[in-house]
Design a protein around this motif. Sequence first.
Motif, PDB file in Angstrom:
ATOM      1  N   VAL A  31       0.947  -1.295   0.003  1.00  0.00           N
ATOM      2  CA  VAL A  31       0.203  -0.020   0.117  1.00  0.00           C
ATOM      3  C   VAL A  31       0.842   1.264  -0.104  1.00  0.00           C
ATOM      4  O   VAL A  31       1.721   1.383   0.956  1.00  0.00           O
ATOM      5  N   HIS A 327       3.709  -4.611   7.538  1.00  0.00           N
ATOM      6  CA  HIS A 327       2.418  -4.296   7.359  1.00  0.00           C
ATOM      7  C   HIS A 327       2.218  -3.874   6.020  1.00  0.00           C
ATOM      8  O   HIS A 327       1.254  -3.702   5.514  1.00  0.00           O
ATOM      9  N   ILE A 329       3.145  -1.497   4.316  1.00  0.00           N
ATOM     10  CA  ILE A 329       2.765  -0.089   3.791  1.00  0.00           C
ATOM     11  C   ILE A 329       4.204   0.699   3.517  1.00  0.00           C
ATOM     12  O   ILE A 329       5.179   0.628   4.546  1.00  0.00           O
ATOM     13  N   VAL A 353     -10.214   3.251   4.767  1.00  0.00           N
ATOM     14  CA  VAL A 353      -9.458   1.723   4.891  1.00  0.00           C
ATOM     15  C   VAL A 353      -8.092   1.759   5.039  1.00  0.00           C
ATOM     16  O   VAL A 353      -7.415   1.384   6.019  1.00  0.00           O
ATOM     17  N   GLU A 354      -7.518   2.434   4.036  1.00  0.00           N
ATOM     18  CA  GLU A 354      -5.968   2.406   4.094  1.00  0.00           C
ATOM     19  C   GLU A 354      -5.573   3.448   5.174  1.00  0.00           C
ATOM     20  O   GLU A 354      -4.416   2.858   5.650  1.00  0.00           O
ATOM     21  N   ASN A 355      -5.977   4.377   5.517  1.00  0.00           N
ATOM     22  CA  ASN A 355      -5.678   5.108   6.440  1.00  0.00           C
ATOM     23  C   ASN A 355      -5.768   4.583   7.873  1.00  0.00           C
ATOM     24  O   ASN A 355      -4.785   4.715   8.610  1.00  0.00           O
ATOM     25  N   GLU A 356      -6.617   3.917   8.062  1.00  0.00           N
ATOM     26  CA  GLU A 356      -7.041   3.053   9.215  1.00  0.00           C
ATOM     27  C   GLU A 356      -5.865   2.089   9.465  1.00  0.00           C
ATOM     28  O   GLU A 356      -5.400   1.845  10.626  1.00  0.00           O
ATOM     29  N   ARG A 357      -5.498   1.569   8.402  1.00  0.00           N
ATOM     30  CA  ARG A 357      -4.666   0.448   8.312  1.00  0.00           C
ATOM     31  C   ARG A 357      -3.038   1.006   8.543  1.00  0.00           C
ATOM     32  O   ARG A 357      -2.317   0.545   9.263  1.00  0.00           O
ATOM     33  N   LEU A 358      -2.802   2.322   8.091  1.00  0.00           N
ATOM     34  CA  LEU A 358      -1.744   2.958   8.410  1.00  0.00           C
ATOM     35  C   LEU A 358      -1.405   3.260   9.990  1.00  0.00           C
ATOM     36  O   LEU A 358      -0.636   2.985  10.598  1.00  0.00           O
ATOM     37  N   ARG A 360      -3.123   1.692  12.459  1.00  0.00           N
ATOM     38  CA  ARG A 360      -2.913   0.488  13.062  1.00  0.00           C
ATOM     39  C   ARG A 360      -1.256   0.045  13.102  1.00  0.00           C
ATOM     40  O   ARG A 360      -0.751  -0.575  14.202  1.00  0.00           O
ATOM     41  N   GLY A 361      -0.757   0.092  11.790  1.00  0.00           N
ATOM     42  CA  GLY A 361       0.498  -0.276  11.691  1.00  0.00           C
ATOM     43  C   GLY A 361       1.621   0.655  12.598  1.00  0.00           C
ATOM     44  O   GLY A 361       2.372   0.059  13.348  1.00  0.00           O
TER      45      GLY A 361
END
Length: 369
Positions: A31, A327, A329, A353-358, A360-361
């Motif tokens: 990502v 992750h 990222i 969704v991608e911002n949330e994944r960032l 969390r990582g």
Amino acid sequence: MSHPPQDFLPAHGGQLRQIAAQYEIPVEQLVDFSANINPADPPASVLATLNRALADFATLTAYPDLELAALKQALSKASNISPENISVANGFVPLLEAALRSLGITRCLLPVPSFSEYRRTLENAGVAAAPHYLFQENSFSYAPDSLLQAALKERCNAILLANPQNPSGSLCEAKTMRRLIEAAAEQGIKVLLDEAFIDYVPEQSLTEAASQHENLIVFRSVTKFFAIPGLRVAYVVSSPSSIEDLNRRLPPWPVTTLASCAVCAALQDETYAEDTRRKNSLRKTWLLGELARLKIVTYPSNTNFLLLRFSAEVDVSLLWERMILEHQIVLRSCANFEGLAPGHLRIAVRSEVENERLIRGLEQVLRRA
């Protein structure tokens, strides 16, 4: 875990294939937060236009229009300036290099940190770069009086600026920039203004002013905002005499027919542009709140990216690598931004969704740091 070698760190964002090969991760799993591209798909109008163009074999078998008349007309309408004030090429760098040569620039003030291609292009054109270090505590704002004094002290006949600034996203308001341009004109100093991300604050653009001020040259990007950077289109706005001289230094057919068709369609899609600005604002606000919760310092930004500053105990090169390995990222390493203190990384604003994944990582990697 070892640090990534300095000679491996990508010089620009978006270098996913290089990173995937280095870390043996399938490229489609990565990502990309390192490139400041609109996370939306390209406008539907652009895709439809490209499909129609490809249905006609002449699009590929005939040479592009040497004068790029349709493209310049579309840019003219979008920017509210005359086509004779516009020159087009397949990216910012060839336009900057042509402008430097046509304007006879010999020594240029370069506020840093800044986009790495600025210095490289200056040097390739035989122009001496005089770095001017920006204040970094709370922002990277331009101070007109300070810039002009530095340019005079360094005997520069040009100042190269980005507004909004890169890598911070800081905006210098149009009225303040105008003051600098007018003061520079009195001293015979050209202002080269890169507005690559001004689409997020179009009311602050000085594109129209470039046709009225002989010492102002404005560079604009089209493809980042409309999510079509693979098509490579940029343009420059200046006085007709400057544009005529600049055009003589560009190769013929600088933009493909497909790229021209796509940009013409994109510029007419006001709904896409408004939706992009609205979503970016909402997503950036959410990210700023989450980053503050993680005690990561951010700077004021009027763009679709954020510059992050980590505490001294965080090894950012190791964090950059862990985000990839753990992750998938990719953040933007800031190691090659001249004049930027250690401890920084840059991120693009992507989908919810991608911002949330960032977040969390980052939370997980920082917890173990």
